[in-house]
Design a protein around this motif. Structure first.
Motif, PDB file in Angstrom:
ATOM      1  N   UNK A 121       0.886  -1.120  -0.027  1.00 45.94           N
ATOM      2  CA  UNK A 121      -0.022   0.029  -0.192  1.00 45.94           C
ATOM      3  C   UNK A 121       0.849   1.168  -0.126  1.00 45.94           C
ATOM      4  N   UNK A 122       2.099   1.170   0.423  1.00 44.25           N
ATOM      5  CA  UNK A 122       2.728   2.312   0.609  1.00 44.25           C
ATOM      6  C   UNK A 122       4.329   2.293  -0.174  1.00 44.25           C
ATOM      7  N   UNK A 123       4.725   1.151  -0.166  1.00 45.29           N
ATOM      8  CA  UNK A 123       6.132   0.947  -0.949  1.00 45.29           C
ATOM      9  C   UNK A 123       5.865  -0.152  -1.900  1.00 45.29           C
ATOM     10  N   UNK A 124       5.022  -0.289  -2.776  1.00 45.84           N
ATOM     11  CA  UNK A 124       4.707  -1.507  -3.762  1.00 45.84           C
ATOM     12  C   UNK A 124       5.797  -2.006  -4.356  1.00 45.84           C
ATOM     13  N   UNK A 125       6.986  -1.076  -4.665  1.00 44.40           N
ATOM     14  CA  UNK A 125       7.900  -1.605  -5.277  1.00 44.40           C
ATOM     15  C   UNK A 125       8.858  -2.410  -4.554  1.00 44.40           C
ATOM     16  N   UNK A 126       8.953  -2.288  -3.296  1.00 41.68           N
ATOM     17  CA  UNK A 126       9.908  -3.090  -2.534  1.00 41.68           C
ATOM     18  C   UNK A 126       9.115  -4.415  -2.434  1.00 41.68           C
ATOM     19  N   UNK A 127       9.734  -5.838  -2.408  1.00 40.74           N
ATOM     20  CA  UNK A 127       9.206  -7.124  -2.640  1.00 40.74           C
ATOM     21  C   UNK A 127       9.666  -7.798  -1.451  1.00 40.74           C
ATOM     22  N   UNK A 128       8.950  -8.503  -0.780  1.00 42.21           N
ATOM     23  CA  UNK A 128       9.128  -9.501   0.300  1.00 42.21           C
ATOM     24  C   UNK A 128       8.925 -10.682  -0.410  1.00 42.21           C
ATOM     25  N   UNK A 129       9.599 -11.800  -0.612  1.00 45.25           N
ATOM     26  CA  UNK A 129       9.524 -13.084  -1.010  1.00 45.25           C
ATOM     27  C   UNK A 129       9.465 -14.068   0.133  1.00 45.25           C
ATOM     28  N   UNK A 130       8.272 -14.866  -0.004  1.00 48.68           N
ATOM     29  CA  UNK A 130       8.178 -15.980   0.991  1.00 48.68           C
ATOM     30  C   UNK A 130       8.048 -17.183   0.152  1.00 48.68           C
ATOM     31  N   UNK A 131       8.642 -18.280   0.291  1.00 47.69           N
ATOM     32  CA  UNK A 131       8.995 -19.208  -0.785  1.00 47.69           C
ATOM     33  C   UNK A 131       9.056 -20.599   0.192  1.00 47.69           C
TER      34      UNK A 131
END
Length: 342
Positions: A121-131
């Motif tokens: 919602x605020x930093x959509x360009x930063x991605x957390x991956x859960x794998x």
């Protein structure tokens, strides 16, 4: 005069509605326990008896059973209204057989990573991956190797973590950063799916803030026969002291597991740090955590069955991954890379 009063009242009403709609939620007031506790033993069990059922034929890479398992995962995301990522055509990232070909290894068919996505919602360009990897070793001599723990446990944990995040979003607490839920293929044959994603990322690797990798969290090993309230944590401090501290703090506040760092020892003979999908992210300089229950007597054996999973323990470990992910997705800054990864 009456018309002026009506217009003034209407303007105040519109302003009030607009302000309420656009006001940022105070994340300090979010009931994180509510979302964490939506990850339940019963839901995990329901999913795992399907994902690790005989009809999936051991989910060998590129084979019909694995593809059927993948279709089940996609149906769960569709049911929860969790979309595939922006920029993708569907829930599949295709991994061609040629990419996975290795000398003296079994020939594999075309396969797919499966991805789902909640935009920040605020930093959509930063991605957390859960794998987690959803493949296993298939069938041997007509016997199905179901891989309930390896890695059915991580696969269904990922589904439930995504469900918890989308529930929070419905309550107005969607993650500030984007989260990519990544079910990778080909792990058992050489970490192929995660390697393919890391080399062909949908989002710039530089924008990926961390990878939380879940591989075998449903049982206990011989070292913990008398107490299952543990999880092995591997790699959390190799690239980022921030990430290590975030996981420690989340556990201390919410889940109270014994975080066992035995296999994080650089001199450990098992070298698990190099043996699951997180490593393909770590090689790119991305901070990682590998959650793991250790090896047991049914590791890569036909006895790795759903009825042997400790579902309350599986839920608690999945909850730890969730609350760590919650902090990573919503904190002010991404974890600082201050270590060399060695």
């Amino acid at each position: 005069m009456r018309k002026t009063l009506i217009l003034a009242s209407l303007s105040l009403f519109v302003l009030s509605c607009s302000t309420g709609r656009n006001a940022k939620k105070d994340y300090a007031k979010a009931d994180v326990n509510k979302y964490m506790n939506s990850i339940t033993p019963d839901d995990l069990k329901k999913h795992l008896y399907i994902v690790a059922g005989d009809e999936m034929q051991g989910r060998n890479t590129g084979e019909p059973g694995q593809k059927k398992a993948g279709q089940y995962l996609i149906k769960q995301y569709e049911a929860e209204k969790i979309p595939f990522p922006k920029g993708a055509e569907n829930y599949y990232q295709k991994v061609p057989a040629a990419y996975m070909a290795k000398a003296f290894s079994p020939k594999l068919g075309d396969s797919e990573n499966i991805w789902a996505f909640i935009e920040g919602s605020e930093k959509p360009e930063e991605i957390l991956v859960i794998s987690a990897h959803y493949d296993h070793v298939g069938m041997k001599n007509g016997e199905v190797y179901n891989g309930a723990d390896d890695d059915g446990s991580g696969t269904v944990a990922l589904l439930e973590i995504a469900q918890a995040f989308i529930q929070a979003k419905k309550d107005g607490y969607g993650p500030k950063r984007s989260i990519l839920f990544l079910h990778v293929t080909g792990e058992e044959h050489g970490l192929h799916g995660s390697r393919f994603y890391s080399e062909n990322p949908l989002f710039p690797i530089a924008n990926t803030i961390a990878d939380l990798n879940i591989d075998m969290i449903g049982r206990r090993d011989d070292a913990h026969k008398d107490n299952g309230n543990y999880v092995y944590v591997i790699g959390s401090d190799r690239l980022s002291s921030d990430l290590h501290n975030i996981n420690e703090a989340a556990n201390a506040k919410y889940t109270h597991l014994n975080l066992d760092y035995k296999f994080n020892d650089r001199k450990d003979s098992n070298q698990f740090y190099f043996r699951s999908d997180h490593y393909n992210f770590a090689k790119k300089g991305i901070p990682i955590i590998f959650y793991f229950n250790g090896v047991h007597e049914d590791y890569h054996m036909a006895g790795d069955e759903p009825q042997k999973i400790e579902y309350d323990l599986l839920a608690k470990r999945a909850q730890l991954a969730f609350v760590t992910a919650w902090e990573l997705a919503n904190r002010e800054s991404r974890p600082v890379v201050d270590k060399d990864g060695k």
